[in-house]
Structures are given as C-alpha cells and as structure tokens.
Design a protein around this motif. Structure first.
Motif: not given
Length: 219
Positions: A175-180, A184-185, A198-199
């Motif tokens: 599951k993708i939980s975050s995008i840097e 910015e997070i 994107d990270i």
C-alpha cells in the motif's frame, strides 16, 4: 540529554562515540573489566564496569535522572530486563537492540519505544545496496515480515500520471502510504496522482517487496 548505554560492545561503543561527538551526556555500562578500562581511555564519558541488569549499577549510572536508556548488550534477556527496570524508573525514552528478530514482540509488549534488530538492520543495509539508488528499505517491522520502502519514481515509470488507486498493485500485499514531492510530505489517498520525481512511501510484505519495487520502476 543524559543517556545511559548498557553494553560496550561494538554497537554500544559506536553509539556512545557518536553521541559524545554530539555533546550528549553519556554513561556507558560494560561488564568486562578490560573492555571498560579501554573505553574509559577512549571516550569522554562516564564508564561503569558492572552488570547492567543490576538495579544498583543502574542507580549508580544515574537512571533516576536519565532522559534515555539504550540496552545494547548481546543478550536479549538482559536487554529486556534493563528495559523493564528503566520503565519502572519512569525513564522517558527506552530503546533496545534485539539480537534475535523473533523476540521483537516481547520488547513491544514490555513497552519499549524502539526495538531495533541488529540482524534486520544488516539485512536492510545490504538489500539497499543491491537494489540500487532508486529505492531503499527504511525500516522492517513484525520481525522482518513487513518493510517500509521509499521508491523514487523516474521519468519513464509506467505509473506516472496514474492515481494511487490505479497503480496496479494488490492492496493485500502493498500500500502506498505517502508521497514526498518537492520536499513536502503528502498522505496518499486513492485519488492522488503520481508525478515523476515523487518519492513514494510504500508498506509491503517483505516476500513481495522486490516485485513491488520492480513494478513501480518499470518503464
């Protein structure tokens, strides 16, 4: 901070040296007399020769005023006992090294803030080198069964322009939980569109982590 490190082996010594360089107030407890004498010559810290599981030794080390206790011995039973004493002394931060990953649950149940498996840490370091620069494992959880991975999305990744819900992965596996993005997070909801550069912060089963990374990096 006033920090007590229990165990002056390679890991304990390395941590103590780092903290001393950062001007922290460090006390290191080591049971081996020769090792303790050597550490006292090399470190600008208080070195106590004794058994870290002995409450009187911990009192001598100043556990009543410690901001943190780090159990770094090579014995999980000893580390757990040290953590329990620290918790009873109301130490704000209690951390431990785990030598056997399967013992992680015991430390969590004991209320240890952070229990770090030396085995998992080594595995993670090698895994990151093998994977290359575009992805890295940030942490392992559940005795190594789960990984938190950072994945860089290059210009040619096939998921660029897709929403989080449409990247083509099984949500029971990852599951993708975050995008840097641009420093910015962003918390990743299903409608968020993925851009090049994107990270992604991805939680994945370790058994599927390699395939997930390859899927996101694939052109």
């Amino acid at each position: 901070m006033y920090i007590i490190i229990a165990g002056g082996g390679n890991s304990g010594e390395a941590l103590a040296k780092t903290l001393v360089k950062e001007k922290e107030d460090v006390v290191l407890i080591e049971s081996d007399k020769d090792k303790a004498e050597k550490l006292s010559e090399e470190l600008d810290a208080l070195i106590i020769c004794g058994d870290s599981t002995n409450i009187d030794i911990l009192k001598d080390a100043g556990i009543s005023k410690a901001d943190a206790v780090v159990a770094m011995t090579g014995d999980d039973k000893a580390n757990l006992m040290i953590c329990e004493i620290a918790n009873q002394a109301n130490v704000k931060r209690v951390l431990a090294r785990i030598n056997e990953p399967e013992n992680e649950a015991l430390f969590i149940q004991a209320g240890v803030e952070s229990a770090i498996s030396s085995t998992n840490s080594i595995v993670t370091d090698f895994k990151n080198v093998l994977r290359g620069k575009s992805s890295k494992t940030v942490a392992t959880l559940a005795a190594g069964a789960i990984e938190l991975i950072e994945i860089y999305i290059g210009d040619n990744s096939k998921i660029v322009g897709k929403t989080v819900s449409n990247v083509g992965i099984d949500k029971n596996v990852a599951k993708i939980s975050s995008i840097e993005r641009s420093g910015e997070i962003i918390i990743a909801d299903d409608t968020r569109i993925i851009n090049k550069g994107d990270i992604l912060g991805v939680i994945a089963k370790s058994s599927s982590a390699k395939k997930i990374v390859e899927h996101f990096e694939k052109k």
